[in-house]
Design a protein around this motif. Structure first.
Motif, PDB file in Angstrom:
ATOM      1  N   LYS A 288       5.032   1.825  -8.122  1.00  0.00           N
ATOM      2  CA  LYS A 288       4.431   2.167  -6.632  1.00  0.00           C
ATOM      3  C   LYS A 288       3.167   1.913  -6.446  1.00  0.00           C
ATOM      4  O   LYS A 288       2.667   1.263  -5.434  1.00  0.00           O
ATOM      5  N   VAL A 289       2.595   2.154  -7.587  1.00  0.00           N
ATOM      6  CA  VAL A 289       0.938   1.867  -7.547  1.00  0.00           C
ATOM      7  C   VAL A 289       0.633   0.311  -7.316  1.00  0.00           C
ATOM      8  O   VAL A 289      -0.166  -0.158  -6.398  1.00  0.00           O
ATOM      9  N   ALA A 290       1.468  -0.496  -8.143  1.00  0.00           N
ATOM     10  CA  ALA A 290       1.321  -1.986  -8.118  1.00  0.00           C
ATOM     11  C   ALA A 290       1.511  -2.339  -6.735  1.00  0.00           C
ATOM     12  O   ALA A 290       0.777  -3.198  -6.031  1.00  0.00           O
ATOM     13  N   GLN A 291       2.700  -1.809  -5.976  1.00  0.00           N
ATOM     14  CA  GLN A 291       2.947  -2.033  -4.589  1.00  0.00           C
ATOM     15  C   GLN A 291       1.981  -1.773  -3.657  1.00  0.00           C
ATOM     16  O   GLN A 291       1.656  -2.394  -2.660  1.00  0.00           O
ATOM     17  N   GLY A 292       1.118  -0.653  -3.916  1.00  0.00           N
ATOM     18  CA  GLY A 292       0.253   0.027  -2.868  1.00  0.00           C
ATOM     19  C   GLY A 292      -0.892  -0.973  -3.132  1.00  0.00           C
ATOM     20  O   GLY A 292      -1.589  -1.414  -2.036  1.00  0.00           O
ATOM     21  N   LEU A 293      -1.399  -1.682  -4.298  1.00  0.00           N
ATOM     22  CA  LEU A 293      -2.390  -2.614  -4.409  1.00  0.00           C
ATOM     23  C   LEU A 293      -1.888  -3.911  -3.486  1.00  0.00           C
ATOM     24  O   LEU A 293      -2.612  -4.527  -3.135  1.00  0.00           O
ATOM     25  N   LYS A 294      -0.539  -4.259  -3.769  1.00  0.00           N
ATOM     26  CA  LYS A 294      -0.310  -5.540  -3.024  1.00  0.00           C
ATOM     27  C   LYS A 294      -0.205  -5.160  -1.522  1.00  0.00           C
ATOM     28  O   LYS A 294      -0.852  -6.161  -0.874  1.00  0.00           O
ATOM     29  N   ILE A 295      -0.194  -3.917  -0.851  1.00  0.00           N
ATOM     30  CA  ILE A 295      -0.262  -3.569   0.534  1.00  0.00           C
ATOM     31  C   ILE A 295      -1.660  -3.953   0.886  1.00  0.00           C
ATOM     32  O   ILE A 295      -2.209  -4.274   1.929  1.00  0.00           O
ATOM     33  N   ALA A 296      -2.468  -3.145   0.032  1.00  0.00           N
ATOM     34  CA  ALA A 296      -4.112  -3.222   0.245  1.00  0.00           C
ATOM     35  C   ALA A 296      -4.535  -4.642   0.209  1.00  0.00           C
ATOM     36  O   ALA A 296      -5.426  -4.969   1.354  1.00  0.00           O
ATOM     37  N   HIS A 297      -4.129  -5.553  -0.663  1.00  0.00           N
ATOM     38  CA  HIS A 297      -4.426  -7.088  -0.703  1.00  0.00           C
ATOM     39  C   HIS A 297      -4.070  -7.863   0.534  1.00  0.00           C
ATOM     40  O   HIS A 297      -4.616  -8.453   1.099  1.00  0.00           O
ATOM     41  N   ARG A 298      -2.790  -7.229   0.998  1.00  0.00           N
ATOM     42  CA  ARG A 298      -2.396  -7.992   2.448  1.00  0.00           C
ATOM     43  C   ARG A 298      -3.104  -7.642   3.572  1.00  0.00           C
ATOM     44  O   ARG A 298      -3.081  -8.578   4.251  1.00  0.00           O
ATOM     45  N   THR A 299      -3.663  -6.442   3.418  1.00  0.00           N
ATOM     46  CA  THR A 299      -4.348  -5.916   4.409  1.00  0.00           C
ATOM     47  C   THR A 299      -5.820  -6.638   4.532  1.00  0.00           C
ATOM     48  O   THR A 299      -6.284  -6.895   5.480  1.00  0.00           O
ATOM     49  N   LEU A 300      -6.347  -6.815   3.322  1.00  0.00           N
ATOM     50  CA  LEU A 300      -7.722  -7.190   3.231  1.00  0.00           C
ATOM     51  C   LEU A 300      -8.120  -8.565   2.856  1.00  0.00           C
ATOM     52  O   LEU A 300      -8.818  -9.299   3.208  1.00  0.00           O
ATOM     53  N   ARG A 301      -6.946  -9.076   2.336  1.00  0.00           N
ATOM     54  CA  ARG A 301      -7.398 -10.786   1.906  1.00  0.00           C
ATOM     55  C   ARG A 301      -7.639 -11.696   3.247  1.00  0.00           C
ATOM     56  O   ARG A 301      -8.440 -12.641   2.964  1.00  0.00           O
TER      57      ARG A 301
END
Length: 306
Positions: A288-301
């Motif tokens: 779930k942490v890894a998925q959260g980092l993917k969500i953050a990346h999708r927002t900020l990239r």
């Protein structure tokens, strides 16, 4: 500007595993957690053993980051330098110096930490004590080519009544700490829940914002009409649970990331925007942490051009 994340959210992963995952998922930098392995907080992570850091370890670490085309943006040791227990304070000071030594060996420009607070004393007394404590640390770092960066986290869980436990949470206090030649690891989430517009704090202090953290905050996730701004008072078994807000990964809270990143660019910020994952929804398991980092990346990239 580079997009990175703070490794503390994955305490069970090794640094090589984190570096491989970060590179494979579009991140460009890591802010590496360097707490000692025998720490006292459940989220502490030790991804570099800075207390025992020979030249061979530095070469190995630099080779790892080069292999994955990553930047090591900062070392992270966020602790209370004004702790009321003198023995604990001495332990923190010693480990902080180890972190500085490791940063110097790696060519890393920043070590992040907190001012902290002695919660048994008023703010004025703490400020005077910090003026005694921090010059030695700043000089020690400066002699090794390293800057000390302070995150503007409130650290309300460090105070027995939920009041600020880190005296670096507002621009008024930033101006005071800048006089000690400290720099800012700027985080908009903390500003948002204490009622400060984070975007308005960028332009006046951009010359001291050398690193930034990307964490969001969801207001209204609890009942402010019951607890008030300062949060739970009668029944607060978890000192970090104030009852009316919670941290989220970027894109799932109130922070306007398009405005934040645009304003950072406008005023010349060229450092790292480092995701700090403390989202309880996307936490609890490594997956779930890894998925959260993917969500953050999708927002900020789309916003961080690089």
């Amino acid at each position: 500007m580079k997009l990175g994340f703070l490794t503390a959210c994955l305490p069970g992963w090794s640094l090589p595993r984190i570096a491989e995952w970060a590179s494979g998922n579009g991140y460009e930098a890591l802010e590496v957690a360097v707490w000692p392995r025998t720490g006292g907080r459940d989220f502490e992570a030790s991804h570099l053993p800075v207390a025992d850091f020979p030249a061979a370890r530095a070469e190995e670490t630099l080779a790892l980051f080069a292999k994955h085309d990553l930047e090591l943006s900062a070392l992270a040791y966020y602790e209370n330098h004004l702790h009321p227990d003198p023995e604990r304070r001495a332990e923190i000071r010693t480990h902080f110096k180890h972190a500085v030594d490791a940063a110097a060996a790696l060519g890393v420009p920043y070590v992040g930490t907190f001012i902290g607070r002695d919660w048994t004393k008023p703010v004025a007394d703490n400020l005077r004590e910090a003026e005694r404590v921090f010059p030695e640390l700043v000089d020690y770092a400066g002699e090794r080519g390293v800057k000390v960066i302070i995150e503007n986290c409130v650290m309300e869980g460090w105070h027995p009544d939920g009041y600020p436990g880190n005296l670096a949470y507002s621009p008024e206090l930033w101006e005071w700490m800048f006089s000690l030649d400290l720099y800012l690891n700027w985080d908009p989430s903390h500003l948002t829940w204490i009622g400060i517009d984070p975007v308005k704090t960028i332009a006046p202090y951009i010359d001291r914002i050398v690193h930034a953290q990307a964490k969001d905050v969801e207001l209204g996730s609890g009942d402010i009409d019951r607890y008030g701004f300062f949060g739970k008072a009668v029944d607060r078994p978890d000192p970090w649970d104030n009852g009316w807000w919670r941290y989220r990964v970027p894109g799932l809270g109130q922070v306007d990331w398009a405005r934040v990143v645009d304003r950072l660019y406008e005023h010349g910020f060229t450092g790292t925007l480092s995701v700090e994952h403390e989202d309880p929804v996307w936490g609890g398991t490594e997956e779930k942490v890894a998925q959260g980092l993917k969500i953050a990346h999708r927002t900020l990239r789309p916003l961080v051009i690089g």
